[in-house]
Structures are given as C-alpha cells and as structure tokens.
Write a protein that holds these residues in place. Sequence first.
Motif, PDB file in Angstrom:
ATOM      1  N   LEU A  16       4.990   5.932  -1.847  1.00 16.87           N
ATOM      2  CA  LEU A  16       5.122   4.758  -2.714  1.00 16.87           C
ATOM      3  C   LEU A  16       5.437   5.226  -4.126  1.00 16.87           C
ATOM      4  CD1 LEU A  16       4.884   1.658  -2.922  1.00 16.87           C
ATOM      5  CD2 LEU A  16       2.488   1.993  -3.569  1.00 16.87           C
ATOM      6  N   ILE A  17       6.601   4.831  -4.635  1.00 20.02           N
ATOM      7  CA  ILE A  17       7.039   5.261  -5.964  1.00 20.02           C
ATOM      8  C   ILE A  17       7.226   4.054  -6.876  1.00 20.02           C
ATOM      9  CG2 ILE A  17       8.186   7.327  -5.068  1.00 20.02           C
ATOM     10  CD1 ILE A  17      10.882   5.790  -5.516  1.00 20.02           C
ATOM     11  N   HIS A  18       7.132   4.299  -8.161  1.00 24.22           N
ATOM     12  CA  HIS A  18       7.494   3.311  -9.181  1.00 24.22           C
ATOM     13  C   HIS A  18       8.916   3.654  -9.611  1.00 24.22           C
ATOM     14  CE1 HIS A  18       3.030   2.454 -10.437  1.00 24.22           C
ATOM     15  NE2 HIS A  18       3.237   2.389  -9.135  1.00 24.22           N
ATOM     16  N   LYS A  19       9.847   2.812  -9.233  1.00 28.28           N
ATOM     17  CA  LYS A  19      11.266   3.116  -9.421  1.00 28.28           C
ATOM     18  C   LYS A  19      11.645   3.276 -10.887  1.00 28.28           C
ATOM     19  CE  LYS A  19      15.851   1.559  -7.945  1.00 28.28           C
ATOM     20  NZ  LYS A  19      16.603   0.530  -7.165  1.00 28.28           N
ATOM     21  N   TYR A  20      10.928   2.578 -11.762  1.00 28.03           N
ATOM     22  CA  TYR A  20      11.264   2.582 -13.190  1.00 28.03           C
ATOM     23  C   TYR A  20      10.168   3.237 -14.030  1.00 28.03           C
ATOM     24  CZ  TYR A  20      14.435  -0.875 -11.235  1.00 28.03           C
ATOM     25  OH  TYR A  20      15.369  -1.517 -10.450  1.00 28.03           O
TER      26      TYR A  20
END
Length: 384
Positions: free
Chosen positions: A50-54
């Motif tokens: 799970l990544i934070h795209k920004y």
Amino acid sequence: MFDSVIIGAGVAGCVAARELAEAGRKVLVLEKREHIGGNCYDEPDEHGILIHKYGPHIFHTKERAAYDYLSRFTKWREFGHEVVANVHGKLIPVPFNLNTLHMVYDQDKADELEKKLIDAFGLESRVPILKLREHEDPQIREIADYVYENIFLHYTMKQWGQKPEEIDPAVTGRVPVLISRDNRYFQEPWQGMPLEGYTPMFEAMLDHAAITVQTGADAGERMTFREGRVELDGEAFDGEVIYTGPLDELFGCRFGRLPYRSLRFDFEYFDREDYQGHSVVNYTVSEEFTRITEFKYLTGQKAPGTTIVKEYPFAYTGAEGEIPYYSIANDANQALYERYRALLDEYPRVRPLGRLAEYKYYNIDAMVLRALELTEQIKRDKEV
C-alpha cells in the motif's frame, strides 16, 4: 439535476460533498484524475504494498472535531510518526530534541547543554531556534546554529529552490527545538493512519445517495465561467459551485501563473524485509531528493518486500503531468492571488476551498474544519 457542483475530490471536496448531501442537496463531484482522494490517495502497487501515490500523509490534530468527523468514515491505526534526518551519515531524530542532543554531542557536553536548556525554557517546552539564537549563553546559541546549518538550511533550499539569503527569517524562526525526549514528529493528541487506507475512507464519505461522483471529468471542459454566468454542460447552472483547483487556472492564468512548488516521486521496490528501518528519513545536508519514505512503516502492513519513494522538489510550470503542491507565500504572490480572487466577485455562488483555490497551506485536519465551516455558511445562506 444537481443543486451543487464540487470541482475536485480531495479532502476539501469530499467533506463538502458529504455535508451538502446530508443537508438535502443533490451534489455532483467532478474530479479530473481517475481517482478520488486528491493527494491523499493510496493504492496497492504491483507488489501489493500500500503506497501513497503523492507522498506520505499522516493525520494529526489537536482539534477533536476534525478527528471525530473523519472517525465517522474510518477506524484508525494509532501511529506516532517519527522522522530521522541523515546528517553526514548519522541518523538523528527531528525535530531536534534532547535525544538528538545526546547523539550530536559527547556525554559531558550533552548533559551540560540539557541542563541549560531545561533551566532556561523548561522541560517539555517547544522553543523556536530564533529564540535560542538570541539567548545570552553562547552554548545555547551554538545549538541553534547546529540546527540551522544541519537540519534546516540545506533542506529548505532544496524544498523551496531558494538561496540562504532568500529564506524568510520568519520561517527560520519557527523551526523548533523540543526540550523533551519525545521523538514523535507531531505532539498532537490524535494522530494515526486510516486503518484500511485513505481511499476507503473517502469512498465511505462519498457513499451517499445524493452524491454523484465522476472521475476523469475535466471541469474545464464541462463548465464555463463567463461574465458572471456559470454553465454546466452548456446549460445555465444556478446552484453552489465549490472550486478546489488552482484559482489562476480557472481564469486562464490571465494575470500570469501563480507560483507553486511541485514534486517528482521516484518509487522503488526491494525484495527484502526492510530498506531503512524508518517511515521517513530526511536528507538535510546531502542528495538531490529531500526524503525517502518506506511505506510499510506508515501503514503497519506485513509483506515480504518493501517499497520506498524518493521526493524531488522543483518549480511548477503548468506542464502536462505536473502537480502544484505548495503555494509560495510572499507579498507579491499574495497580491497576484488577490487579483484572481477579486474575479470571483462576479460569481457569488462560486466558493474557493482548499490549498490551491485559497493559495495557502492546510494540514488534513485544518482542511476538514475549513470545509465544514464553508458548508455551514452555504447552508445558512440558503436559509436566508
């Protein structure tokens, strides 16, 4: 068909949409991106991380109202965010605190400086380095100089594209030293991460029968603002419009573009348990990037591999694919913004909301409260 149109489905737009829908309005949300959540959007990458795209987003607040509001739409993972700075190869806690002090100086000097700081300012206090630099004791001034040179100066030059002489002294003065052993980056009573992620939280917020969400919908192609008249899909629209995008772009940048800083994110995956042992490492005196985030330490996710992201700041130009992240606060830029803000006088039912439309910085909690404030005003205006 709609009583209200909201342009943008970030924090501001999602909160406003929910509030107006619960007040009985039919709401259309137009989002240019292919997803909701704005810069808080998160998603699993191709490796299931799970990544934070920004870039990383951590919720923290001292405002119970903001915490309670978001808690309607998510459970929380308690998370005390700790940041370290890579200073000439040594990882030290930031903001600078008593633990940092003992890592930077030898034992005897650190003990002496700790006593001086506690005697001068009190345990658990938060002291701006400007106040330390003005202190009569040269050793306390020395601490301020260390923080300025090794933690603040070069990092700020990278982040804002400024030379040392261009950095506002008022900004320098706000850089804190914590007279405590609390390594957390934030000291607010409520802080953490949405348990299932930010995107599910916003999906729950927009899950209302009176809300229609259209992603991949460019409001610039769907709406016109001309001579005090608003049109939606070629038809006059007389309801409220909440605009969360860049205000200069709403009016074709007719007075020139408002300056912003943008970011480039370079993601990397590693087939191993751990990359850096910390959620965020700031590179304050070296490297072209400002920081590295390792997402597993933010989310608590268990996975055999790990994904990181490096952040590279640059000046926003409006080119395709660039995103304006941070307004650049100075008198000239504020004056330019006010020229654009004055153009909205022709459109009394168009309300600017958010970092871009208001040309100011908001944390997540402040953005929630600002959206609640604006929608309350709209509801009161409707009653009158």
